[in-house]
Write an enzyme that holds these catalytic residues in place. Sequence first.
Site, PDB file in Angstrom:
ATOM      1  N   ARG A 285      19.964  60.416  70.568  1.00  0.00           N
ATOM      2  CA  ARG A 285      19.801  60.463  69.116  1.00  0.00           C
ATOM      3  C   ARG A 285      20.676  59.384  68.504  1.00  0.00           C
ATOM      4  O   ARG A 285      21.827  59.211  68.880  1.00  0.00           O
ATOM      5  CB  ARG A 285      20.211  61.826  68.543  1.00  0.00           C
ATOM      6  CG  ARG A 285      20.210  61.829  67.001  1.00  0.00           C
ATOM      7  CD  ARG A 285      20.282  63.220  66.399  1.00  0.00           C
ATOM      8  NE  ARG A 285      20.413  63.166  64.947  1.00  0.00           N
ATOM      9  CZ  ARG A 285      19.399  62.947  64.103  1.00  0.00           C
ATOM     10  NH1 ARG A 285      18.176  62.759  64.564  1.00  0.00           N
ATOM     11  NH2 ARG A 285      19.590  62.905  62.802  1.00  0.00           N
ATOM     12  N   HIS A 287      22.319  58.712  65.040  1.00  0.00           N
ATOM     13  CA  HIS A 287      22.595  59.553  63.876  1.00  0.00           C
ATOM     14  C   HIS A 287      23.435  58.779  62.878  1.00  0.00           C
ATOM     15  O   HIS A 287      24.467  58.213  63.241  1.00  0.00           O
ATOM     16  CB  HIS A 287      23.358  60.809  64.343  1.00  0.00           C
ATOM     17  CG  HIS A 287      23.568  61.836  63.273  1.00  0.00           C
ATOM     18  ND1 HIS A 287      22.712  62.905  63.088  1.00  0.00           N
ATOM     19  CD2 HIS A 287      24.528  61.972  62.321  1.00  0.00           C
ATOM     20  CE1 HIS A 287      23.147  63.651  62.077  1.00  0.00           C
ATOM     21  NE2 HIS A 287      24.250  63.104  61.586  1.00  0.00           N
ATOM     22  N   CYS A 301      20.521  68.939  53.320  1.00  0.00           N
ATOM     23  CA  CYS A 301      19.801  68.072  54.265  1.00  0.00           C
ATOM     24  C   CYS A 301      19.880  68.662  55.666  1.00  0.00           C
ATOM     25  O   CYS A 301      20.514  69.686  55.883  1.00  0.00           O
ATOM     26  CB  CYS A 301      20.383  66.662  54.236  1.00  0.00           C
ATOM     27  SG  CYS A 301      22.144  66.638  54.571  1.00  0.00           S
ATOM     28  N   GLU A 332      27.153  56.198  55.706  1.00  0.00           N
ATOM     29  CA  GLU A 332      27.121  57.388  54.851  1.00  0.00           C
ATOM     30  C   GLU A 332      26.067  57.263  53.735  1.00  0.00           C
ATOM     31  O   GLU A 332      25.983  56.242  53.066  1.00  0.00           O
ATOM     32  CB  GLU A 332      28.506  57.599  54.238  1.00  0.00           C
ATOM     33  CG  GLU A 332      28.598  58.717  53.218  1.00  0.00           C
ATOM     34  CD  GLU A 332      28.249  60.080  53.799  1.00  0.00           C
ATOM     35  OE1 GLU A 332      28.872  60.484  54.775  1.00  0.00           O
ATOM     36  OE2 GLU A 332      27.324  60.724  53.256  1.00  0.00           O
ATOM     37  N   GLY A 333      25.300  58.342  53.577  1.00  0.00           N
ATOM     38  CA  GLY A 333      24.332  58.381  52.475  1.00  0.00           C
ATOM     39  C   GLY A 333      23.373  57.213  52.498  1.00  0.00           C
ATOM     40  O   GLY A 333      23.204  56.531  51.489  1.00  0.00           O
ATOM     41  N   ARG A 334      22.716  57.008  53.654  1.00  0.00           N
ATOM     42  CA  ARG A 334      21.803  55.860  53.843  1.00  0.00           C
ATOM     43  C   ARG A 334      22.508  54.546  53.539  1.00  0.00           C
ATOM     44  O   ARG A 334      21.928  53.623  52.953  1.00  0.00           O
ATOM     45  CB  ARG A 334      20.562  55.997  52.962  1.00  0.00           C
ATOM     46  CG  ARG A 334      19.701  57.159  53.390  1.00  0.00           C
ATOM     47  CD  ARG A 334      18.372  57.128  52.676  1.00  0.00           C
ATOM     48  NE  ARG A 334      17.916  58.494  52.461  1.00  0.00           N
ATOM     49  CZ  ARG A 334      17.319  58.916  51.375  1.00  0.00           C
ATOM     50  NH1 ARG A 334      17.058  58.091  50.395  1.00  0.00           N
ATOM     51  NH2 ARG A 334      16.948  60.163  51.273  1.00  0.00           N
ATOM     52  N   ASP A 372      17.028  52.993  50.555  1.00  0.00           N
ATOM     53  CA  ASP A 372      17.783  53.089  51.803  1.00  0.00           C
ATOM     54  C   ASP A 372      18.407  51.725  52.079  1.00  0.00           C
ATOM     55  O   ASP A 372      17.743  50.703  51.927  1.00  0.00           O
ATOM     56  CB  ASP A 372      16.785  53.453  52.925  1.00  0.00           C
ATOM     57  CG  ASP A 372      17.450  53.975  54.178  1.00  0.00           C
ATOM     58  OD1 ASP A 372      18.496  53.436  54.564  1.00  0.00           O
ATOM     59  OD2 ASP A 372      16.901  54.914  54.775  1.00  0.00           O
ATOM     60  N   ARG A 374      20.265  51.335  55.085  1.00  0.00           N
ATOM     61  CA  ARG A 374      20.759  51.377  56.464  1.00  0.00           C
ATOM     62  C   ARG A 374      20.235  50.223  57.292  1.00  0.00           C
ATOM     63  O   ARG A 374      20.869  49.804  58.240  1.00  0.00           O
ATOM     64  CB  ARG A 374      20.377  52.707  57.128  1.00  0.00           C
ATOM     65  CG  ARG A 374      21.230  53.839  56.663  1.00  0.00           C
ATOM     66  CD  ARG A 374      20.738  55.147  57.230  1.00  0.00           C
ATOM     67  NE  ARG A 374      19.449  55.534  56.665  1.00  0.00           N
ATOM     68  CZ  ARG A 374      18.804  56.623  57.013  1.00  0.00           C
ATOM     69  NH1 ARG A 374      19.285  57.418  57.940  1.00  0.00           N
ATOM     70  NH2 ARG A 374      17.650  56.940  56.444  1.00  0.00           N
ATOM     71  N   SER A 396      14.735  62.221  67.168  1.00  0.00           N
ATOM     72  CA  SER A 396      14.714  61.635  65.831  1.00  0.00           C
ATOM     73  C   SER A 396      13.277  61.629  65.343  1.00  0.00           C
ATOM     74  O   SER A 396      12.348  61.455  66.120  1.00  0.00           O
ATOM     75  CB  SER A 396      15.243  60.199  65.862  1.00  0.00           C
ATOM     76  OG  SER A 396      14.980  59.549  64.626  1.00  0.00           O
TER      77      SER A 396
HETATM   78 ZN    ZN Z   1      22.634  64.691  55.324  1.00  0.00          ZN
END
Ligand code: ZN
Length: 461
Positions: A285, A287, A301, A332-334, A372, A374, A396
Amino acid sequence: MSVDTVSSSPNPSSPGSPSAPNPQSPSSAALPDAAAASVSLSPIYAPNAGAPRHIRLTSHAGGFGALPIRWGAATATERGPIVGTTTTRAHRNVIGTHSGSYSVYRALAVAAGALNPQHKADLTNTSPTDLIGPYPQWSDPGRIVSLDPWGAAVADVFSSELAAGYDIRPTIAVTQAHVILPEVIEALQTGRLKADGKFLTAGGAAMVTKAAIEPVWFLPEVARRFGCSETDLRRVLFEETGGMYPELVTRSDLEVFLPPIGGQTLYIFGNPRDLANPEVELTARIHDECNGSDVFGSDICTCRPYLTHAIEECIRGAQRGGVGLIAYSRKEGRALGEVTKFLVYNARKRQVGGDTADQYFARTECVAGVQDMRFQELMPDVFHWLGIRKIHRLVSMSNLKFDAITGSGIEIGERVNIPDELIPADARVEMDAKMAAGYFTPGAVPDAEELKKAKGRGLSE
Ligand SMILES: [Zn+2]
């Protein structure tokens, strides 16, 4: 300002000099005001306080002694070490410095007089507990562009440079640990997992190898991944950090950047060498950090339940002869940060009609300007560092992650979704929105009518 114009006239006259470059040098005309100025300061860290010190600028060539970096070279010796030290300026061959965002805390420690800026790390007994690589992927300059594959092994592979006085620091550390999670203990108690004393103890401790990785960006290839020119990437990085690293635009000869951002942590269940063997079943995964859910159990979430489900799958995979991997990225947070994230939560829950999946991405875009940040383009690098060629079970549902991994040449077998019973009620909005946006699901994709139904709690509930 053109990178080439500015960097074609570096000031070679002050190798290792503690004073600022000559403000009359030809290149200073094109520099930002702050970088071109020679500024006197009161001593900050000065055990033998005497004359005022000058600010040492790095926006001009430091002189002689910096070792070349040949990114993607076949051996560590040919590649050369990453030298981001601030102790000997003439040795620096990168932009930025070590420890990502923590470099600012290091500066605070120096400013507060708590840390001698000349301190060199004593690396006795710090070498990795497990050997990773080298793998053929390490010498493909386009395959790994955002970390230093030799970053865990600097004490071994650059021993002669260290002996010669270069302050070379690891950008990767590898150690071993026991991880104990309530969800894993519960899985033992309900019989979903069985203790074996090797991968999982009767007390619920999972045996892991873990690795911490700092970002090391090779700018020409990072630019290529994002489809922009290197000149544009350098300029925007410089401008959007408020002019934090003038060398981005003045030193095109420096191609490696240590960005002030969070890195990533790997948790490996089973033998790390097996990750590179496509015959051994790999459960993995990737993450992205969600502090509110991962650590504090916030139920808006699915981050923590999906993470702990993946850990359970990794343990089971190791127990049947495979290997498991959690790659945890500080995004953090996308990668929008927690302030933006919490603003979006309020906007979602206060909008007319309540918190609905059809407005999930729109509310983020209203606040952040994008859905986003990321950008998974750099994410597969860590898999190539580990020598991975096949992921048998990817835990995922993200289509962006799937596309980035397969697009980088790694085969993916099965995709493992989060079991329905692990989805918190308030997180149904997120799940529906993501499935409608193309996330993997083995079930039905919610239709437009379904997405309009309010499913999230109100703010005061
Ligand atoms: Zn979350």
